[in-house]
Design a protein around this motif. Structure first.
Motif, PDB file in Angstrom:
ATOM      1  N   ARG A  62     -34.984 -24.203 -18.565  1.00  0.00           N
ATOM      2  CA  ARG A  62     -35.832 -24.094 -17.429  1.00  0.00           C
ATOM      3  C   ARG A  62     -34.996 -24.405 -15.950  1.00  0.00           C
ATOM      4  O   ARG A  62     -34.183 -25.244 -15.877  1.00  0.00           O
ATOM      5  CB  ARG A  62     -37.104 -24.818 -17.445  1.00  0.00           C
ATOM      6  CG  ARG A  62     -38.272 -24.637 -18.347  1.00  0.00           C
ATOM      7  CD  ARG A  62     -38.868 -23.184 -17.720  1.00  0.00           C
ATOM      8  NE  ARG A  62     -39.425 -23.251 -16.642  1.00  0.00           N
ATOM      9  CZ  ARG A  62     -40.648 -24.075 -16.440  1.00  0.00           C
ATOM     10  NH1 ARG A  62     -41.429 -23.855 -17.316  1.00  0.00           N
ATOM     11  NH2 ARG A  62     -41.146 -23.751 -15.211  1.00  0.00           N
ATOM     12  N   LEU A  63     -35.118 -23.490 -15.038  1.00  0.00           N
ATOM     13  CA  LEU A  63     -34.549 -23.748 -13.641  1.00  0.00           C
ATOM     14  C   LEU A  63     -35.630 -23.628 -12.786  1.00  0.00           C
ATOM     15  O   LEU A  63     -35.203 -24.304 -11.650  1.00  0.00           O
ATOM     16  CB  LEU A  63     -33.572 -22.457 -13.453  1.00  0.00           C
ATOM     17  CG  LEU A  63     -32.177 -22.368 -14.240  1.00  0.00           C
ATOM     18  CD1 LEU A  63     -31.536 -21.001 -14.268  1.00  0.00           C
ATOM     19  CD2 LEU A  63     -31.351 -23.477 -13.960  1.00  0.00           C
ATOM     20  N   PHE A  64     -36.827 -23.236 -12.759  1.00  0.00           N
ATOM     21  CA  PHE A  64     -37.766 -22.977 -11.655  1.00  0.00           C
ATOM     22  C   PHE A  64     -38.981 -23.349 -11.959  1.00  0.00           C
ATOM     23  O   PHE A  64     -39.433 -23.320 -13.158  1.00  0.00           O
ATOM     24  CB  PHE A  64     -37.478 -21.480 -11.030  1.00  0.00           C
ATOM     25  CG  PHE A  64     -36.116 -20.889 -10.854  1.00  0.00           C
ATOM     26  CD1 PHE A  64     -35.461 -21.611  -9.763  1.00  0.00           C
ATOM     27  CD2 PHE A  64     -35.667 -19.985 -11.686  1.00  0.00           C
ATOM     28  CE1 PHE A  64     -34.125 -20.892  -9.744  1.00  0.00           C
ATOM     29  CE2 PHE A  64     -34.420 -19.604 -11.457  1.00  0.00           C
ATOM     30  CZ  PHE A  64     -33.367 -19.960 -10.701  1.00  0.00           C
ATOM     31  N   PRO A  65     -39.710 -23.708 -11.081  1.00  0.00           N
ATOM     32  CA  PRO A  65     -41.248 -23.956 -11.541  1.00  0.00           C
ATOM     33  C   PRO A  65     -41.964 -22.918 -12.064  1.00  0.00           C
ATOM     34  O   PRO A  65     -41.718 -21.728 -11.907  1.00  0.00           O
ATOM     35  CB  PRO A  65     -41.906 -24.063  -9.929  1.00  0.00           C
ATOM     36  CG  PRO A  65     -40.689 -24.404  -9.076  1.00  0.00           C
ATOM     37  CD  PRO A  65     -39.427 -23.917  -9.565  1.00  0.00           C
TER      38      PRO A  65
END
Lengths: 375, 375
Positions: free
Chosen positions: A153-156
């Motif tokens: 995961r990198l982003f909300p």
């Protein structure tokens, strides 16, 4: 070797930098740009967001990075303008007034170079916008750099509408551990990727790593995308079920042979070469489709195969151009394993061997272009 | 001089880098950390967000950058854990499961150094969390770098809960243009900041620039903060209405005198010195309060004055420590105007002059700590 800590395109703007040696990637991007822009239009019409989130995964550092962002921004402006023209009575209803851009690459990527170009880039976008039409509705642009592996995961949650990734997903998260026996000896001696002489276990190790990585990628993006969000993924692949062909695997064969020359000249030890393998995989169409099928929340809307021409119109030979491109991409990993000293000789060999081959037979690496939708 | 393009703390981790010469700032941060953490608790209790947005404005590059983020993260974890203990029947209700961190500085800041430290930083946070309690609820952390001037918008509407800015807001967006006459001649000859010999117009020029910048800062943040969001702003100020005192202005006086020595030795030309002025302003308490009052959506909850001790326990003299700190901060601007060659001699002078002064009289720079609330 810790890929996250070592692997990066060569930074800066020098002679051997990725910024100066990514014209092949640029050419490919131009060829598939219409697919990207179509997908952007689709996602805009399907979601009509007030604040639109765009991510470029594996953005690297060079002229290509901001050029695709500019194209996407202009495509969105143009479609929102068209919509506005048709719906004069609700002029502001469908206009995105926030344009969020997330630039991602590994933490060792040269983000400083991209960031230094941003003030000028913003000025350019505003100028273009003022020139094109005078409705005065320029959305606010918020651009951030997000270092980290896209295998995770990198982003909300539900923060993205469109994901773009160009020439990144053929890089695995690591060299497949199953390439080595319990004592750490390579099962793929003398080669840096799957080749004719590689035992069966090597192909399996690479395929397993690809499956694990690609499914984690899709799962992660699925959580980050809004429903009806789109992804356009561009990466190298192979034609059929055979791994060894005159496509991408052939370049690695040329690299193995370039190393072998250095071994024969005493420049590097055979053992050192044996223990070097690349964290790369060119999947087949079926292998890609299978992983997408497993991901219930992601639908494959389109899978195109694009072939790049090998004939270049330039001052340099084709071999030299490719050698420079491969060097800008592989330099960090090769230096870390063998030391920097061998780089010049290695890529001189590479350019020469490749030029010898292209006159004999066409090398036709293929690129996959996927359009995916979050459902 | 274009501040956005030139001004930055000295990057990397070398002897003269900001990373190695920011211990004074660290000391000050430690002194006011409880105020920051209190404000974080307040905002958490007031807004109980599922996804919490934190921005560090003027984050620079060095050990202080991630250390404050770690403190804020742990404070939020601790308060959310306490709440959970009291509300066992709704265990997940008030727990933030997304922790969004936005690191901001000018585009020339060394973001690469911060980004390279991130994988290790994430590992550390996870470890600490596992050690502290075993409830297994580790929120996802999404960290991005946002290059740009904080005198203007940086983030989407209502995306932030907490804004932190430490030792950045005394930097103006530019050298006040009113410091120069129509022909471009400086009205503040021989000095780099407001001094005893500066004419009235110089004070006015600096105050005007501060008012313009600070109000733009507050207006921009007001749009980015959610209602009840908090800011803790830490920056240099002055005691009373007088500009010239034994506080922050005195350091600039020492710098002017260090330059003057080089002029007298023929190392730089008088004209070159005359045309150099810093983009710095130390406001008074009243000046700060007045700008906040004008901003209807922002309420000042607290304004503390903190005094730093000049007596350092170290191997180096106080003068040397301060000279190194000022060099790490001013080097980019001074090099751009005068060239790099003068740096060593200039800061040798600075250290010596300052050491001569501190034995005569205490220099007591003051720092303001503001807690502001979006209403």
């Amino acid at each position: 070797m810790d890929v996250e800590k070592v692997f990066h395109m060569t930074g800066g703007v020098g002679k051997t930098s990725y910024a100066k040696n990514s014209s092949l990637q640029k050419k490919a991007c131009d060829k598939v740009k219409h697919i990207i822009l179509e997908a952007v239009e689709e996602v805009y019409l399907a979601t009509t967001p007030k604040s639109i989130g765009i991510a470029d995964l594996g953005c690297s550092s060079g002229p290509n990075t901001l050029s695709i962002i500019k194209d996407i921004f202009q495509a969105i402006q143009s479609i929102s303008h068209k919509i506005m023209m048709h719906r004069r009575h609700h002029p502001h209803h469908l206009i995105s007034d926030e344009f969020r851009v997330y630039l991602n690459d590994l933490p060792t990527n040269d983000f400083n170079s991209i960031f230094k170009a941003l003030p000028e880039f913003h000025r350019l976008l505003r100028q273009d916008k003022n020139k094109d039409n005078n409705d005065g509705l320029i959305p606010s642009i918020f651009m951030g750099g997000y270092p980290g592996s896209f295998y995770g995961r990198l982003f909300p949650n539900s923060s993205l509408h469109f994901v773009h990734s160009s020439y990144s997903l053929h890089w695995l998260s690591r060299v497949p551990p199953a390439l080595y026996d319990k004592e750490g000896n390579s099962l793929n001696k003398g080669c840096v990727y799957i080749s004719e002489s590689s035992p069966e276990v090597v192909q399996k190790a690479y395929l397993n790593q690809f499956q694990q990585d690609f499914s984690l990628f899709l799962r992660s993006r699925s959580e980050e995308l809004v429903v009806d969000g789109r992804m356009v993924l561009i990466f190298l692949g192979r034609r059929g079920t055979e791994h060894v062909d005159k496509g991408n695997s052939f370049f690695w064969q040329i690299l193995s042979r370039s190393f072998a020359i250095l071994v024969s000249q005493g420049g590097i030890e055979q053992e050192k070469l044996d223990s070097y393998d690349v964290h790369f995989y060119a999947p087949s169409r079926e292998e890609v489709e299978e992983e997408v099928r497993k991901q219930e929340s992601i639908k494959l809307e389109r899978l195109d195969t694009v072939e790049m021409d090998t004939i270049e119109q330039g001052i340099e030979s084709y071999g030299t151009t490719v050698a420079k491109a491969v060097r800008a991409i592989q330099e960090s990993m090769i230096s870390s394993h063998f030391g920097e000293k061998i780089l010049d000789a290695l890529f001189d060999n590479f350019a020469r061997l490749l030029d010898d081959e292209v006159v004999k037979e066409d090398i036709k690496p293929i690129t996959f272009v996927l359009v995916l939708r979050k459902i």
